[in-house]
Enzyme design. Sequence first.
Site, PDB file in Angstrom:
ATOM      1  N   SER A  30       0.848  -1.208   0.000  1.00 29.16           N
ATOM      2  CA  SER A  30       0.000   0.000   0.000  1.00 29.16           C
ATOM      3  C   SER A  30       0.877   1.248   0.000  1.00 29.16           C
ATOM      4  O   SER A  30       2.054   1.176   0.342  1.00 29.16           O
ATOM      5  CB  SER A  30      -0.873   0.007   1.262  1.00 29.16           C
ATOM      6  OG  SER A  30      -1.557  -1.223   1.392  1.00 29.16           O
ATOM      7  N   GLY A  31       0.267   2.356  -0.374  1.00 30.31           N
ATOM      8  CA  GLY A  31       0.982   3.640  -0.336  1.00 30.31           C
ATOM      9  C   GLY A  31       1.162   4.197  -1.741  1.00 30.31           C
ATOM     10  O   GLY A  31       0.444   3.827  -2.678  1.00 30.31           O
ATOM     11  N   GLY A  89       6.030  -0.717   0.476  1.00 34.30           N
ATOM     12  CA  GLY A  89       6.822   0.465   0.831  1.00 34.30           C
ATOM     13  C   GLY A  89       7.125   0.470   2.311  1.00 34.30           C
ATOM     14  O   GLY A  89       6.867  -0.502   3.019  1.00 34.30           O
ATOM     15  N   ASP A  91       7.837   3.520   5.803  1.00 27.12           N
ATOM     16  CA  ASP A  91       7.964   4.916   6.222  1.00 27.12           C
ATOM     17  C   ASP A  91       9.396   5.236   6.628  1.00 27.12           C
ATOM     18  O   ASP A  91       9.840   6.364   6.479  1.00 27.12           O
ATOM     19  CB  ASP A  91       7.018   5.184   7.407  1.00 27.12           C
ATOM     20  CG  ASP A  91       5.588   4.931   6.992  1.00 27.12           C
ATOM     21  OD1 ASP A  91       5.138   5.558   6.013  1.00 27.12           O
ATOM     22  OD2 ASP A  91       4.939   4.045   7.578  1.00 27.12           O
ATOM     23  N   GLY A 103       2.217   4.133   7.811  1.00 30.33           N
ATOM     24  CA  GLY A 103       1.899   5.530   7.488  1.00 30.33           C
ATOM     25  C   GLY A 103       0.588   5.631   6.715  1.00 30.33           C
ATOM     26  O   GLY A 103      -0.133   6.606   6.814  1.00 30.33           O
ATOM     27  N   GLY A 104       0.307   4.530   5.964  1.00 32.34           N
ATOM     28  CA  GLY A 104      -0.947   4.504   5.209  1.00 32.34           C
ATOM     29  C   GLY A 104      -2.043   3.713   5.902  1.00 32.34           C
ATOM     30  O   GLY A 104      -3.071   3.404   5.316  1.00 32.34           O
ATOM     31  N   GLU A 110      -0.662  -5.759   5.446  1.00 35.63           N
ATOM     32  CA  GLU A 110       0.708  -5.771   4.914  1.00 35.63           C
ATOM     33  C   GLU A 110       1.542  -6.813   5.637  1.00 35.63           C
ATOM     34  O   GLU A 110       2.332  -7.541   5.044  1.00 35.63           O
ATOM     35  CB  GLU A 110       1.339  -4.389   5.067  1.00 35.63           C
ATOM     36  CG  GLU A 110       0.763  -3.350   4.135  1.00 35.63           C
ATOM     37  CD  GLU A 110       1.290  -1.965   4.400  1.00 35.63           C
ATOM     38  OE1 GLU A 110       1.754  -1.702   5.537  1.00 35.63           O
ATOM     39  OE2 GLU A 110       1.265  -1.124   3.489  1.00 35.63           O
ATOM     40  N   LYS A 128      13.878   7.433   3.049  1.00 33.88           N
ATOM     41  CA  LYS A 128      13.417   6.523   4.093  1.00 33.88           C
ATOM     42  C   LYS A 128      14.562   5.878   4.877  1.00 33.88           C
ATOM     43  O   LYS A 128      14.352   5.386   5.970  1.00 33.88           O
ATOM     44  CB  LYS A 128      12.540   5.418   3.483  1.00 33.88           C
ATOM     45  CG  LYS A 128      11.453   5.891   2.511  1.00 33.88           C
ATOM     46  CD  LYS A 128      10.377   6.671   3.181  1.00 33.88           C
ATOM     47  CE  LYS A 128       9.244   7.078   2.247  1.00 33.88           C
ATOM     48  NZ  LYS A 128       8.363   6.012   1.803  1.00 33.88           N
TER      49      LYS A 128
HETATM   50  O1  DER Z   1       1.588   2.319   5.234  1.00 28.04           O
HETATM   51  C1  DER Z   1       2.577   1.692   4.772  1.00 28.04           C
HETATM   52  O2  DER Z   1       3.250   0.887   5.445  1.00 28.04           O
HETATM   53  C2  DER Z   1       2.975   2.011   3.367  1.00 28.04           C
HETATM   54  O3  DER Z   1       3.760   1.008   2.826  1.00 28.04           O
HETATM   55  C3  DER Z   1       3.657   3.334   3.416  1.00 28.04           C
HETATM   56  O4  DER Z   1       4.373   3.461   4.589  1.00 28.04           O
HETATM   57  C4  DER Z   1       4.588   3.645   2.281  1.00 28.04           C
HETATM   58  O5  DER Z   1       4.071   4.800   1.778  1.00 28.04           O
HETATM   59  P1  DER Z   1       4.745   5.630   0.606  1.00 28.04           P
HETATM   60  O6  DER Z   1       5.236   4.628  -0.415  1.00 28.04           O
HETATM   61  O7  DER Z   1       3.602   6.450   0.116  1.00 28.04           O
HETATM   62  O8  DER Z   1       5.847   6.423   1.242  1.00 28.04           O
END
Ligand code: DER
Length: 259
Positions: A30-31, A89, A91, A103-104, A110, A128
């Site tokens: 996600s993200g 992804g 954070d 973060g999402g 996940e 990151k």
């Molecule tokens: O929520 C999560 O763990 C996502 O993977 C996120 O942290 C990554 O978000 P980004 O790719 O928009 O930075």
Amino acid sequence: VDIEAAKRAAAQEAVKNHFPDNPRFVGIGSGTTIVYVVQAIKELGKDLSRIGFVPTGYQSKQLVINAGLLPIEFDALPDGDMIDIAFDGADEVDEELNCIKGGGACLYQEKLVAMRSREFVCVADYRKLQSRLLTKWPTIPIEVEPKAARQVMSRLRVLGSKSPAGKGPFLREGAILKAGPIKTDQDFFIVDAPFPQPLLTSDDLERGAVANPLAGSWEVEELAREIKNINGVLAVGIFCGPTGPEAKAAAVIGGQRPV
Ligand code: DER
């Protein structure tokens, strides 16, 4: 510096170096970075019609469907079958490839996908990568059953959760998008828990560093276990690296700084 270009570069590098020849199942995180991962998978020019893409929430599922790929829900995976590879992804990532995720607000699914995968590839641009977790990203996202949220936050304070200014932990609010707390895809709350010091790694402890939880100084795996044991916690946004309990192998592809 063009951050989108760095995300795209990280995604293309990750897919080029890690996408298997004939996977049955591929996890899709996600993200925003993951959008470039799906684009890179489509650009491989492979026949993707026989691959089940396992999403990690509603956003991820829409991404898979809109890309014309075949989604397969995590609970539809045949018993015992592993996901060949998962891309996601993060954070923040430290030198041992431990990640802060959530973060999402999609950390629960996940982690389900990451722990069911033979290989977990974390796709993260240069922003990151830090020496220790909680260096730039200030909090640990935690998915919590709503009735237990206040009790969980009290327990987190006992564990030393507070920002350098003494604030927190925080219930993640919808702000302008929603009055009151946000709800996850599981209809749970997210608590963001700050800690006053970066998280030590297991290597730090082997080199003689001493965690001091009473002063809010924790080793990453120990803190993840401690938080997960709090009644009412569904998932903790700490994904430990290859030496840790979750990711079998996490290869962080740092994005190139565009010249
Ligand atoms: O929520 C999560 O763990 C996502 O993977 C996120 O942290 C990554 O978000 P980004 O790719 O928009 O930075």
